[in-house]
Motif scaffolding. Structure first.
Motif, PDB file in Angstrom:
ATOM      1  N   ASP A 198       1.015  -1.245   0.112  1.00 36.44           N
ATOM      2  CA  ASP A 198      -0.017   0.016   0.152  1.00 36.44           C
ATOM      3  C   ASP A 198       1.009   1.413  -0.011  1.00 36.44           C
ATOM      4  O   ASP A 198       0.833   2.281   0.859  1.00 36.44           O
ATOM      5  N   VAL A 199       1.686   1.441  -1.009  1.00 38.23           N
ATOM      6  CA  VAL A 199       2.687   2.413  -1.113  1.00 38.23           C
ATOM      7  C   VAL A 199       2.467   3.071  -2.450  1.00 38.23           C
ATOM      8  O   VAL A 199       1.735   2.613  -3.413  1.00 38.23           O
ATOM      9  N   GLU A 200       2.790   4.341  -2.444  1.00 38.12           N
ATOM     10  CA  GLU A 200       2.906   5.088  -3.940  1.00 38.12           C
ATOM     11  C   GLU A 200       4.108   4.880  -4.436  1.00 38.12           C
ATOM     12  O   GLU A 200       5.075   5.280  -4.180  1.00 38.12           O
ATOM     13  N   VAL A 201       4.057   4.327  -5.760  1.00 40.63           N
ATOM     14  CA  VAL A 201       5.080   4.047  -6.678  1.00 40.63           C
ATOM     15  C   VAL A 201       5.185   4.580  -8.114  1.00 40.63           C
ATOM     16  O   VAL A 201       4.074   4.648  -8.448  1.00 40.63           O
ATOM     17  N   ALA A 202       6.053   5.131  -8.458  1.00 37.80           N
ATOM     18  CA  ALA A 202       6.106   5.568  -9.750  1.00 37.80           C
ATOM     19  C   ALA A 202       7.547   5.396 -10.440  1.00 37.80           C
ATOM     20  O   ALA A 202       8.522   5.329  -9.918  1.00 37.80           O
ATOM     21  N   LEU A 203       7.289   4.739 -11.617  1.00 41.57           N
ATOM     22  CA  LEU A 203       8.483   4.055 -12.365  1.00 41.57           C
ATOM     23  C   LEU A 203       8.522   4.691 -13.822  1.00 41.57           C
ATOM     24  O   LEU A 203       7.591   4.690 -14.445  1.00 41.57           O
ATOM     25  N   ILE A 204       9.658   5.459 -14.195  1.00 37.70           N
ATOM     26  CA  ILE A 204       9.721   5.775 -15.417  1.00 37.70           C
ATOM     27  C   ILE A 204      11.200   5.181 -15.959  1.00 37.70           C
ATOM     28  O   ILE A 204      12.160   5.198 -15.433  1.00 37.70           O
ATOM     29  N   ILE A 205      11.051   4.819 -17.402  1.00 38.22           N
ATOM     30  CA  ILE A 205      12.074   4.071 -17.996  1.00 38.22           C
ATOM     31  C   ILE A 205      12.212   4.877 -19.369  1.00 38.22           C
ATOM     32  O   ILE A 205      11.183   4.916 -20.160  1.00 38.22           O
ATOM     33  N   PHE A 206      13.318   5.057 -19.612  1.00 37.16           N
ATOM     34  CA  PHE A 206      13.698   5.679 -21.153  1.00 37.16           C
ATOM     35  C   PHE A 206      14.582   4.575 -22.130  1.00 37.16           C
ATOM     36  O   PHE A 206      15.629   4.197 -21.331  1.00 37.16           O
ATOM     37  N   SER A 207      14.170   4.042 -23.056  1.00 39.85           N
ATOM     38  CA  SER A 207      14.866   3.065 -23.626  1.00 39.85           C
ATOM     39  C   SER A 207      16.049   3.840 -24.336  1.00 39.85           C
ATOM     40  O   SER A 207      16.032   4.844 -24.392  1.00 39.85           O
ATOM     41  N   SER A 208      16.983   2.914 -24.953  1.00 34.07           N
ATOM     42  CA  SER A 208      18.159   3.522 -25.763  1.00 34.07           C
ATOM     43  C   SER A 208      17.680   4.360 -26.930  1.00 34.07           C
ATOM     44  O   SER A 208      18.695   5.326 -27.346  1.00 34.07           O
ATOM     45  N   ARG A 209      16.458   4.158 -27.326  1.00 35.84           N
ATOM     46  CA  ARG A 209      16.101   4.741 -28.506  1.00 35.84           C
ATOM     47  C   ARG A 209      15.222   6.132 -27.950  1.00 35.84           C
ATOM     48  O   ARG A 209      14.533   6.572 -29.044  1.00 35.84           O
ATOM     49  N   GLY A 210      15.214   6.239 -26.860  1.00 42.45           N
ATOM     50  CA  GLY A 210      14.193   7.321 -26.483  1.00 42.45           C
ATOM     51  C   GLY A 210      12.861   7.222 -26.036  1.00 42.45           C
ATOM     52  O   GLY A 210      11.922   8.146 -25.756  1.00 42.45           O
ATOM     53  N   LYS A 211      12.360   5.658 -26.226  1.00 43.64           N
ATOM     54  CA  LYS A 211      11.098   5.359 -25.910  1.00 43.64           C
ATOM     55  C   LYS A 211      10.699   5.320 -24.517  1.00 43.64           C
ATOM     56  O   LYS A 211      11.430   4.943 -23.542  1.00 43.64           O
ATOM     57  N   LEU A 212       9.716   5.875 -23.999  1.00 46.91           N
ATOM     58  CA  LEU A 212       9.174   6.011 -22.624  1.00 46.91           C
ATOM     59  C   LEU A 212       8.397   4.811 -22.022  1.00 46.91           C
ATOM     60  O   LEU A 212       7.382   4.395 -22.943  1.00 46.91           O
ATOM     61  N   HIS A 213       8.529   4.345 -21.089  1.00 43.21           N
ATOM     62  CA  HIS A 213       8.088   3.380 -20.625  1.00 43.21           C
ATOM     63  C   HIS A 213       7.622   3.638 -18.874  1.00 43.21           C
ATOM     64  O   HIS A 213       8.673   4.137 -18.189  1.00 43.21           O
ATOM     65  N   GLN A 214       6.581   3.753 -18.320  1.00 47.47           N
ATOM     66  CA  GLN A 214       6.329   4.154 -17.139  1.00 47.47           C
ATOM     67  C   GLN A 214       5.262   3.403 -16.214  1.00 47.47           C
ATOM     68  O   GLN A 214       4.298   2.691 -17.088  1.00 47.47           O
ATOM     69  N   PHE A 215       5.191   3.477 -15.080  1.00 44.15           N
ATOM     70  CA  PHE A 215       4.034   2.849 -14.355  1.00 44.15           C
ATOM     71  C   PHE A 215       3.988   3.429 -12.970  1.00 44.15           C
ATOM     72  O   PHE A 215       5.023   4.374 -12.504  1.00 44.15           O
ATOM     73  N   SER A 216       2.582   3.911 -12.524  1.00 42.43           N
ATOM     74  CA  SER A 216       2.479   4.755 -11.512  1.00 42.43           C
ATOM     75  C   SER A 216       1.299   4.140 -10.773  1.00 42.43           C
ATOM     76  O   SER A 216       0.101   3.773 -11.423  1.00 42.43           O
ATOM     77  N   SER A 217       1.245   4.104  -9.577  1.00 48.35           N
ATOM     78  CA  SER A 217       0.421   3.263  -8.803  1.00 48.35           C
ATOM     79  C   SER A 217      -1.145   4.392  -8.510  1.00 48.35           C
ATOM     80  O   SER A 217      -2.209   3.913  -8.243  1.00 48.35           O
ATOM     81  N   SER A 218      -0.762   5.774  -8.770  1.00 42.78           N
ATOM     82  CA  SER A 218      -1.787   6.703  -8.429  1.00 42.78           C
ATOM     83  C   SER A 218      -1.606   7.510  -9.708  1.00 42.78           C
ATOM     84  O   SER A 218      -2.209   7.170 -10.816  1.00 42.78           O
ATOM     85  N   SER A 219      -1.155   8.700  -9.784  1.00 45.26           N
ATOM     86  CA  SER A 219      -1.014   9.682 -10.884  1.00 45.26           C
ATOM     87  C   SER A 219       0.661  10.136 -10.813  1.00 45.26           C
ATOM     88  O   SER A 219       1.016  10.547 -10.117  1.00 45.26           O
ATOM     89  N   MET A 220       0.818   9.765 -12.074  1.00 46.85           N
ATOM     90  CA  MET A 220       2.469  10.167 -12.443  1.00 46.85           C
ATOM     91  C   MET A 220       2.760  11.581 -11.791  1.00 46.85           C
ATOM     92  O   MET A 220       3.475  11.954 -11.388  1.00 46.85           O
ATOM     93  N   GLN A 221       1.791  12.728 -12.231  1.00 41.30           N
ATOM     94  CA  GLN A 221       2.025  13.986 -12.306  1.00 41.30           C
ATOM     95  C   GLN A 221       2.181  14.475 -10.588  1.00 41.30           C
ATOM     96  O   GLN A 221       2.955  14.959 -10.192  1.00 41.30           O
ATOM     97  N   SER A 222       1.109  13.714  -9.892  1.00 39.90           N
ATOM     98  CA  SER A 222       1.147  13.972  -8.508  1.00 39.90           C
ATOM     99  C   SER A 222       1.955  13.477  -7.772  1.00 39.90           C
ATOM    100  O   SER A 222       2.739  14.166  -6.852  1.00 39.90           O
ATOM    101  N   THR A 223       2.524  12.255  -8.155  1.00 35.69           N
ATOM    102  CA  THR A 223       3.812  11.647  -7.474  1.00 35.69           C
ATOM    103  C   THR A 223       5.078  12.469  -7.809  1.00 35.69           C
ATOM    104  O   THR A 223       5.987  12.870  -6.676  1.00 35.69           O
ATOM    105  N   ILE A 224       5.114  13.174  -8.948  1.00 37.12           N
ATOM    106  CA  ILE A 224       6.318  13.901  -9.499  1.00 37.12           C
ATOM    107  C   ILE A 224       6.289  15.114  -8.601  1.00 37.12           C
ATOM    108  O   ILE A 224       7.352  15.581  -8.029  1.00 37.12           O
ATOM    109  N   GLU A 225       5.214  15.586  -8.711  1.00 37.68           N
ATOM    110  CA  GLU A 225       5.104  16.825  -7.346  1.00 37.68           C
ATOM    111  C   GLU A 225       5.350  16.833  -6.200  1.00 37.68           C
ATOM    112  O   GLU A 225       5.972  17.551  -5.329  1.00 37.68           O
ATOM    113  N   ARG A 226       4.864  15.639  -5.772  1.00 36.95           N
ATOM    114  CA  ARG A 226       5.252  15.202  -4.259  1.00 36.95           C
ATOM    115  C   ARG A 226       6.790  15.042  -4.069  1.00 36.95           C
ATOM    116  O   ARG A 226       7.268  15.243  -3.015  1.00 36.95           O
TER     117      ARG A 226
END
Length: 212
Positions: free
Chosen positions: A40-68
């Motif tokens: 029951d934790v807030e998790v945000a995961l951001i991955i950029f591949s070598s070609r610059g492609k974005l892969h992400q995961f957020s348990s709530s909102s990525m934007q709110s997690t980044i602001e926090r």
């Protein structure tokens, strides 16, 4: 079959590197999901591949997690900065305190106090310092006196000029006796213009009488 330990270095083969990325990315995303659900934790995961492609995961909102995260980083930075400033101020205060003690001891020696701990060399150095200070003081005093004398001479010259102008103005004022009016008029000699008759005559006035 026992798998060998994977070496932590870049995989040179592009195909193997891509396969490894896909597998480990999927495993990482799965672990992030499990961590957020099980704990029951807030998790945000951001991955950029070598070609610059974005892969992400957020348990709530990525934007709110980044602001926090940003707010938390600011608090940590502020706290760290305050601690560093406090330590710096403490060191500066200690340095200034020691410097004040040294200056206080030096001032007492210059006043001729607490000289018991001074060696002969220190006393000789102290004497030279005092003599140098006296020369500086006398030089400054002489300079100030010279300036004062020059100012007084300038003031005297100004007063003399002002007095001369006032005298010239007084001569031009009406009603005041001038130098010409003060000349002495020579007195007349009455003896030179008046004759006194002393001869006694008998008879009517206007007639000539014969002498007796």
């Amino acid at each position: 079959m026992v798998r060998g330990k994977t070496q932590m270095k870049r995989i040179e083969n592009a195909t193997s590197r891509q396969v490894t990325f896909s597998k480990r990315r999927s495993g990482l995303l799965k672990k992030a999901l499990e961590l957020s659900v099980l704990c029951d934790v807030e998790v945000a995961l951001i991955i950029f591949s070598s070609r610059g492609k974005l892969h992400q995961f957020s348990s709530s909102s990525m934007q709110s997690t980044i602001e926090r995260y940003r707010e938390h980083s600011k608090e940590d930075t502020s706290s760290t900065t305050m601690e560093q400033d406090a330590e710096q101020w403490k060191n500066e205060a200690s340095f200034i305190s020691k410097k004040i003690e040294v200056l206080e001891a030096s001032k007492q020696k210059l006043l001729g106090e607490k000289l018991e701990s001074c060696s002969l060399e220190e006393l000789h150095e102290l004497e030279g310092t005092i003599e140098q200070s006296l020369r500086s003081i006398r030089g400054r005093k002489h300079h100030l006196l010279s300036e004062k004398i020059s100012q007084l001479k300038e003031k005297e010259s100004s007063l003399v000029k002002e007095n001369s102008l006032l005298r010239e103005k007084c001569k031009l004022l009406p009603g005041l006796p001038s130098a010409a009016s003060k000349e002495v008029v020579p007195s007349t000699n009455l003896d030179q213009h008046t004759e006194v008759e002393t001869e006694l005559r008998i008879g009517f006035p206007g007639r000539k009488t014969h002498g007796m």
